[in-house]
Design a protein around this motif. Structure first.
Motif, PDB file in Angstrom:
ATOM      1  N   VAL A  61     -10.766  27.716  14.812  1.00  0.00           N
ATOM      2  CA  VAL A  61     -11.016  26.936  16.034  1.00  0.00           C
ATOM      3  C   VAL A  61     -11.357  25.507  15.621  1.00  0.00           C
ATOM      4  N   PRO A  62     -10.434  24.542  15.857  1.00  0.00           N
ATOM      5  CA  PRO A  62     -10.773  23.155  15.535  1.00  0.00           C
ATOM      6  C   PRO A  62     -11.873  22.641  16.447  1.00  0.00           C
ATOM      7  N   SER A  63     -12.749  21.817  15.881  1.00  0.00           N
ATOM      8  CA  SER A  63     -13.892  21.344  16.649  1.00  0.00           C
ATOM      9  C   SER A  63     -14.119  19.862  16.387  1.00  0.00           C
ATOM     10  N   GLY A  64     -14.168  19.073  17.473  1.00  0.00           N
ATOM     11  CA  GLY A  64     -14.410  17.644  17.349  1.00  0.00           C
ATOM     12  C   GLY A  64     -15.859  17.340  17.679  1.00  0.00           C
ATOM     13  N   GLY A  65     -16.050  16.508  18.724  1.00  0.00           N
ATOM     14  CA  GLY A  65     -17.415  16.150  19.131  1.00  0.00           C
ATOM     15  C   GLY A  65     -18.056  17.189  20.036  1.00  0.00           C
ATOM     16  N   ARG A  66     -17.307  18.242  20.389  1.00  0.00           N
ATOM     17  CA  ARG A  66     -17.779  19.358  21.218  1.00  0.00           C
ATOM     18  C   ARG A  66     -18.247  18.896  22.605  1.00  0.00           C
ATOM     19  N   THR A  67     -17.594  17.856  23.128  1.00  0.00           N
ATOM     20  CA  THR A  67     -17.913  17.418  24.495  1.00  0.00           C
ATOM     21  C   THR A  67     -16.920  17.999  25.508  1.00  0.00           C
ATOM     22  N   GLY A  68     -15.998  18.820  25.035  1.00  0.00           N
ATOM     23  CA  GLY A  68     -14.987  19.421  25.907  1.00  0.00           C
ATOM     24  C   GLY A  68     -15.656  20.237  27.005  1.00  0.00           C
ATOM     25  N   LEU A  69     -14.965  20.318  28.158  1.00  0.00           N
ATOM     26  CA  LEU A  69     -15.562  20.991  29.319  1.00  0.00           C
ATOM     27  C   LEU A  69     -14.741  22.206  29.737  1.00  0.00           C
ATOM     28  N   CYS A 132     -17.755  12.100  21.535  1.00  0.00           N
ATOM     29  CA  CYS A 132     -16.436  12.728  21.335  1.00  0.00           C
ATOM     30  C   CYS A 132     -15.688  12.049  20.185  1.00  0.00           C
ATOM     31  N   HIS A 133     -14.740  12.786  19.602  1.00  0.00           N
ATOM     32  CA  HIS A 133     -13.976  12.302  18.457  1.00  0.00           C
ATOM     33  C   HIS A 133     -12.570  11.879  18.895  1.00  0.00           C
ATOM     34  N   ILE A 134     -11.974  11.002  18.100  1.00  0.00           N
ATOM     35  CA  ILE A 134     -10.578  10.611  18.363  1.00  0.00           C
ATOM     36  C   ILE A 134      -9.664  11.845  18.284  1.00  0.00           C
ATOM     37  N   GLY A 136     -10.390  14.940  19.001  1.00  0.00           N
ATOM     38  CA  GLY A 136     -10.587  15.697  20.248  1.00  0.00           C
ATOM     39  C   GLY A 136      -9.911  15.005  21.413  1.00  0.00           C
ATOM     40  N   ASN A 137      -9.977  13.668  21.430  1.00  0.00           N
ATOM     41  CA  ASN A 137      -9.311  12.904  22.501  1.00  0.00           C
ATOM     42  C   ASN A 137      -7.795  13.137  22.463  1.00  0.00           C
ATOM     43  N   VAL A 138      -7.241  13.198  21.248  1.00  0.00           N
ATOM     44  CA  VAL A 138      -5.791  13.425  21.127  1.00  0.00           C
ATOM     45  C   VAL A 138      -5.471  14.865  21.565  1.00  0.00           C
ATOM     46  N   ALA A 139      -6.255  15.818  21.057  1.00  0.00           N
ATOM     47  CA  ALA A 139      -5.964  17.238  21.332  1.00  0.00           C
ATOM     48  C   ALA A 139      -6.113  17.585  22.809  1.00  0.00           C
ATOM     49  N   THR A 140      -6.888  16.774  23.566  1.00  0.00           N
ATOM     50  CA  THR A 140      -7.025  17.038  25.006  1.00  0.00           C
ATOM     51  C   THR A 140      -6.245  16.026  25.856  1.00  0.00           C
ATOM     52  N   ASN A 141      -5.576  15.063  25.177  1.00  0.00           N
ATOM     53  CA  ASN A 141      -4.945  13.951  25.913  1.00  0.00           C
ATOM     54  C   ASN A 141      -5.955  13.351  26.900  1.00  0.00           C
ATOM     55  N   ALA A 142      -7.064  12.864  26.351  1.00  0.00           N
ATOM     56  CA  ALA A 142      -8.164  12.393  27.201  1.00  0.00           C
ATOM     57  C   ALA A 142      -7.716  11.272  28.133  1.00  0.00           C
ATOM     58  N   GLY A 143      -8.390  11.214  29.265  1.00  0.00           N
ATOM     59  CA  GLY A 143      -8.090  10.178  30.259  1.00  0.00           C
ATOM     60  C   GLY A 143      -9.250   9.205  30.335  1.00  0.00           C
ATOM     61  N   GLY A 144     -10.082   9.382  31.359  1.00  0.00           N
ATOM     62  CA  GLY A 144     -11.280   8.558  31.458  1.00  0.00           C
ATOM     63  C   GLY A 144     -11.209   7.504  32.532  1.00  0.00           C
TER      64      GLY A 144
HETATM   65  C1  LIG Z   1     -20.342  13.511  30.086  1.00  0.00           C
HETATM   66  C2  LIG Z   1     -18.892  13.834  29.866  1.00  0.00           C
HETATM   67  C3  LIG Z   1     -17.920  13.033  30.445  1.00  0.00           C
HETATM   68  C4  LIG Z   1     -16.569  13.289  30.220  1.00  0.00           C
HETATM   69  N1  LIG Z   1     -15.648  12.465  30.797  1.00  0.00           N
HETATM   70  C5  LIG Z   1     -14.353  12.658  30.537  1.00  0.00           C
HETATM   71  C6  LIG Z   1     -13.366  11.774  31.070  1.00  0.00           C
HETATM   72  O1  LIG Z   1     -13.670  10.845  31.817  1.00  0.00           O
HETATM   73  N2  LIG Z   1     -12.077  11.990  30.741  1.00  0.00           N
HETATM   74  C7  LIG Z   1     -11.686  13.018  29.926  1.00  0.00           C
HETATM   75  O2  LIG Z   1     -10.494  13.154  29.644  1.00  0.00           O
HETATM   76  N3  LIG Z   1     -12.597  13.896  29.434  1.00  0.00           N
HETATM   77  C8  LIG Z   1     -13.896  13.746  29.710  1.00  0.00           C
HETATM   78  N4  LIG Z   1     -14.819  14.606  29.195  1.00  0.00           N
HETATM   79  C9  LIG Z   1     -14.364  15.761  28.400  1.00  0.00           C
HETATM   80  C10 LIG Z   1     -14.328  15.512  26.870  1.00  0.00           C
HETATM   81  O3  LIG Z   1     -15.189  14.467  26.505  1.00  0.00           O
HETATM   82  C11 LIG Z   1     -12.914  15.200  26.406  1.00  0.00           C
HETATM   83  O4  LIG Z   1     -12.098  16.318  26.623  1.00  0.00           O
HETATM   84  C12 LIG Z   1     -12.809  14.770  24.935  1.00  0.00           C
HETATM   85  O5  LIG Z   1     -11.504  14.299  24.671  1.00  0.00           O
HETATM   86  C13 LIG Z   1     -13.127  15.918  23.961  1.00  0.00           C
HETATM   87  O6  LIG Z   1     -13.274  15.389  22.666  1.00  0.00           O
HETATM   88  P1  LIG Z   1     -14.193  16.143  21.584  1.00  0.00           P
HETATM   89  O7  LIG Z   1     -14.071  15.418  20.302  1.00  0.00           O
HETATM   90  O8  LIG Z   1     -15.545  16.339  22.092  1.00  0.00           O
HETATM   91  O9  LIG Z   1     -13.419  17.522  21.465  1.00  0.00           O
HETATM   92  P2  LIG Z   1     -13.939  19.010  21.430  1.00  0.00           P
HETATM   93  O10 LIG Z   1     -14.637  19.358  22.680  1.00  0.00           O
HETATM   94  O11 LIG Z   1     -14.656  19.270  20.169  1.00  0.00           O
HETATM   95  O12 LIG Z   1     -12.532  19.762  21.395  1.00  0.00           O
HETATM   96  C14 LIG Z   1     -11.609  19.622  22.434  1.00  0.00           C
HETATM   97  C15 LIG Z   1     -10.282  20.267  22.033  1.00  0.00           C
HETATM   98  O13 LIG Z   1      -9.710  19.541  20.959  1.00  0.00           O
HETATM   99  C16 LIG Z   1      -9.458  20.409  19.847  1.00  0.00           C
HETATM  100  N5  LIG Z   1      -9.630  19.607  18.645  1.00  0.00           N
HETATM  101  C17 LIG Z   1     -10.677  18.831  18.294  1.00  0.00           C
HETATM  102  N6  LIG Z   1     -10.421  18.200  17.144  1.00  0.00           N
HETATM  103  C18 LIG Z   1      -9.188  18.578  16.737  1.00  0.00           C
HETATM  104  C19 LIG Z   1      -8.360  18.279  15.609  1.00  0.00           C
HETATM  105  N7  LIG Z   1      -8.726  17.433  14.662  1.00  0.00           N
HETATM  106  N8  LIG Z   1      -7.155  18.884  15.533  1.00  0.00           N
HETATM  107  C20 LIG Z   1      -6.730  19.731  16.481  1.00  0.00           C
HETATM  108  N9  LIG Z   1      -7.455  20.051  17.573  1.00  0.00           N
HETATM  109  C21 LIG Z   1      -8.670  19.472  17.692  1.00  0.00           C
HETATM  110  C22 LIG Z   1     -10.451  21.550  20.034  1.00  0.00           C
HETATM  111  O14 LIG Z   1     -10.036  22.737  19.402  1.00  0.00           O
HETATM  112  C23 LIG Z   1     -10.420  21.698  21.535  1.00  0.00           C
HETATM  113  O15 LIG Z   1      -9.287  22.419  21.899  1.00  0.00           O
HETATM  114  C24 LIG Z   1     -16.183  14.384  29.419  1.00  0.00           C
HETATM  115  C25 LIG Z   1     -17.158  15.206  28.851  1.00  0.00           C
HETATM  116  C26 LIG Z   1     -18.485  14.938  29.062  1.00  0.00           C
HETATM  117  C27 LIG Z   1     -19.508  15.822  28.417  1.00  0.00           C
END
Ligand SMILES: Cc1cc2nc3c(=O)[nH]c(=O)nc-3n(C[C@H](O)[C@H](O)[C@H](O)COP(=O)(O)OP(=O)(O)OC[C@H]3O[C@@H](n4cnc5c(N)ncnc54)[C@H](O)[C@@H]3O)c2cc1C
Length: 458
Positions: A61-69, A132-134, A136-144
């Motif tokens: 299980v890959p883990s970034g900043g663990r801010t995923g929801l 959060c990590h870059i 994790g942002n890529v793996a979730t296609n973060a928006g914001g």
């Molecule tokens: C207060 C708050 C506000 C937020 N606001 C937003 C927002 O506005 N927009 C938005 O899009 N999200 C938002 N989020 C959700 C979250 O922050 C995003 O999804 C963010 O991109 C997750 O990054 P992370 O590093 O914490 O990933 P994690 O939660 O650690 O992991 C997310 C996913 O990425 C995978 N992953 C992580 N690192 C890697 C790697 N190196 N290789 C392969 N897979 C990997 C994990 O397995 C998991 O599937 C918010 C969360 C919180 C707590």
């Protein structure tokens, strides 16, 4: 191949506090049940870890900043967690390409600061940016917060290095601006939630910082007027963000952080608009849509920031919402429709909830300019957690039927993970889900890359 062999590759922990900490993300819905946490320091170590996983038949299980929801970074089946915490180096900045190369564990805010020091701007900005990590942002296609103007993470990734579930290392797109050579696997990895492989290096485009931004907060009388107000401001100004939040949500932020209200008049909802201006341009541009909306009775009051400090404190009202709601054990949803349909969509959900769940306390907020609404249902103090989740899951059926009717998405930006996978078919067709399964089998034939997330392989 044993855990001892893994320890020879990279630092590994089986300490119970680490298993608990690294075994789950920000969502509270599943308990962590990891067998170990490994902390690679380089792409080579990641590759060796994947080869170890194949030989020992251990899921990762890959883990970034663990801010995923969405519980996508949660290990529930004795998997080994691969934390990218130690891979946090900014490797290179090329001013000609305007591309920055980073390891996946770089914290998003650290990237912002690095790029800003060089005189540039990286626009993917979210309230979780301090953790959060870059990767994790890529793996979730973060928006914001600035998707309206700058798009999603996908729009900024120029190259990726990954290790697939076969243990193969790939360098995708190599930061080429033009590259018409068949399928773009880089885009397949973006948003794949770690189910195809592990991201070991990321190349990102940066851009120029806008000369001047202003933040306007408006009191909105009814949520259904949101599209009309948005349209007036979008036509008259360069909008970079358009966020909505309810009085209920803002009150929670004020209670927790002691912030000031934007203005004296209370409104059921508020709209926060960020606009970009050229140097010297005054705020008169904002007055015309303001007056037009006020005359229609859609907005009751408003404030325009007069300094970067005031802009920041107005932004805080929006950015602190998720954190302020967390102590109330919210049940979170993150849905989207086309922006033009958001007003009708909201009205339908509000009516359905009022009829079927009159005792729900709901905090509405979100990136409304992108058609993206966060709906957090708060647990009544007297209700048992299990009963609460059961009731919310019933409500999901109502919500996702409405999403499906409006041809929307059950997850706008938080991903599917474990949390939303039962409802994936409300947004994606059977044929699409089957194709996803087939693609996963090619990249991850041993089924060890974050198994069970997004969909079940069947
Ligand atoms: C207060 C708050 C506000 C937020 N606001 C937003 C927002 O506005 N927009 C938005 O899009 N999200 C938002 N989020 C959700 C979250 O922050 C995003 O999804 C963010 O991109 C997750 O990054 P992370 O590093 O914490 O990933 P994690 O939660 O650690 O992991 C997310 C996913 O990425 C995978 N992953 C992580 N690192 C890697 C790697 N190196 N290789 C392969 N897979 C990997 C994990 O397995 C998991 O599937 C918010 C969360 C919180 C707590």
């Amino acid at each position: 191949m044993s855990l001892e062999d893994l320890q020879k590759i990279a630092p590994t922990s089986t300490d119970s506090a680490d298993l608990k900490k690294y075994g789950k993300d920000w969502s509270m819905n599943f308990e962590a049940n990891a067998s170990a946490v490994v902390f690679p320091r380089s792409g080579e170590e990641v590759q060796q870890i994947v080869k170890w996983a194949i030989q020992s038949k251990t899921a990762l299980v890959p883990s970034g900043g663990r801010t995923g929801l969405s519980s996508a970074a949660t290990a529930t089946e004795k998997e080994v967690v691969v934390s990218f915490e130690k891979m946090n180096a900014i490797i290179d900045f090329d001013p000609i390409d305007q591309v920055v190369t980073v390891q996946p564990g770089v914290i998003t805010e650290d990237l912002h600061n690095f790029v800003e020091d060089k005189g540039y701007f990286f626009p993917i900005d979210l309230a979780a940016k301090g953790s959060c990590h870059i990767g994790g942002n890529v793996a979730t296609n973060a928006g914001g917060l600035r998707v309206l103007r700058y798009g999603m993470m996908r729009d900024w990734v120029t190259g990726l290095k990954v290790v697939t579930g076969t243990g193969e290392s790939l360098y995708l797109n190599k930061s080429l601006v033009k590259n018409a050579t068949g399928y773009d696997f880089r885009n397949l990895f973006i948003g794949s939630e770690g189910t195809l492989g592990l991201i070991t290096e990321v190349e990102l485009r940066v851009t120029q910082k806008p000369a001047l931004t202003r933040v306007t907060v408006l009191g909105l009388e009814e949520l259904r007027h949101v599209t009309s107000v948005y349209q007036h401001f979008r036509q008259a100004t360069q909008l970079s963000a358009c966020e909505v939040f309810s009085e209920f949500a803002i009150q929670k932020v004020i209670d927790m952080h002691g912030l000031q209200r934007p203005f004296e008049t209370r409104a059921p909802f508020y709209l926060l608009l960020e606009t970009e201006h050229s140097q010297g341009e005054d705020e008169s541009l904002l007055m015309e849509p303001f007056e037009a909306c006020f005359a229609q009775g859609w907005i009751s009051d408003g404030v325009i920031s007069q300094s970067p400090l005031q802009a920041k404190s107005l932004w805080n009202l929006r950015e602190f919402i998720s954190e302020s709601l967390s102590p109330l054990s919210p049940y979170r949803n993150d849905v989207s429709v086309r922006t033009s349909r958001i007003a009708d969509f909201v009205v339908e959900i509000e009516e359905a909830y009022k009829q079927q769940y009159p005792d729900f306390e709901v905090a509405w907020f979100g990136h409304i300019g992108d058609g993206n609404l966060h709906i957090d249902i708060l647990k009544p103090q007297s209700m048992d957690k299990t009963d609460f989740i059961k009731k919310c899951k019933q409500a999901d059926h109502t919500l996702f039927s409405i999403v499906q009717k409006f041809e929307g998405s059950i997850s706008a930006e938080h991903g599917v993970g474990l949390l939303k996978k039962d409802f994936l078919d409300r947004s994606r067709s059977t044929a699409e889900i089957q194709l996803m399964r087939e693609i996963k089998k090619i990249f991850d034939p041993h089924h060890l890359m974050n198994p069970g997330k997004i969909f079940t392989i069947g």
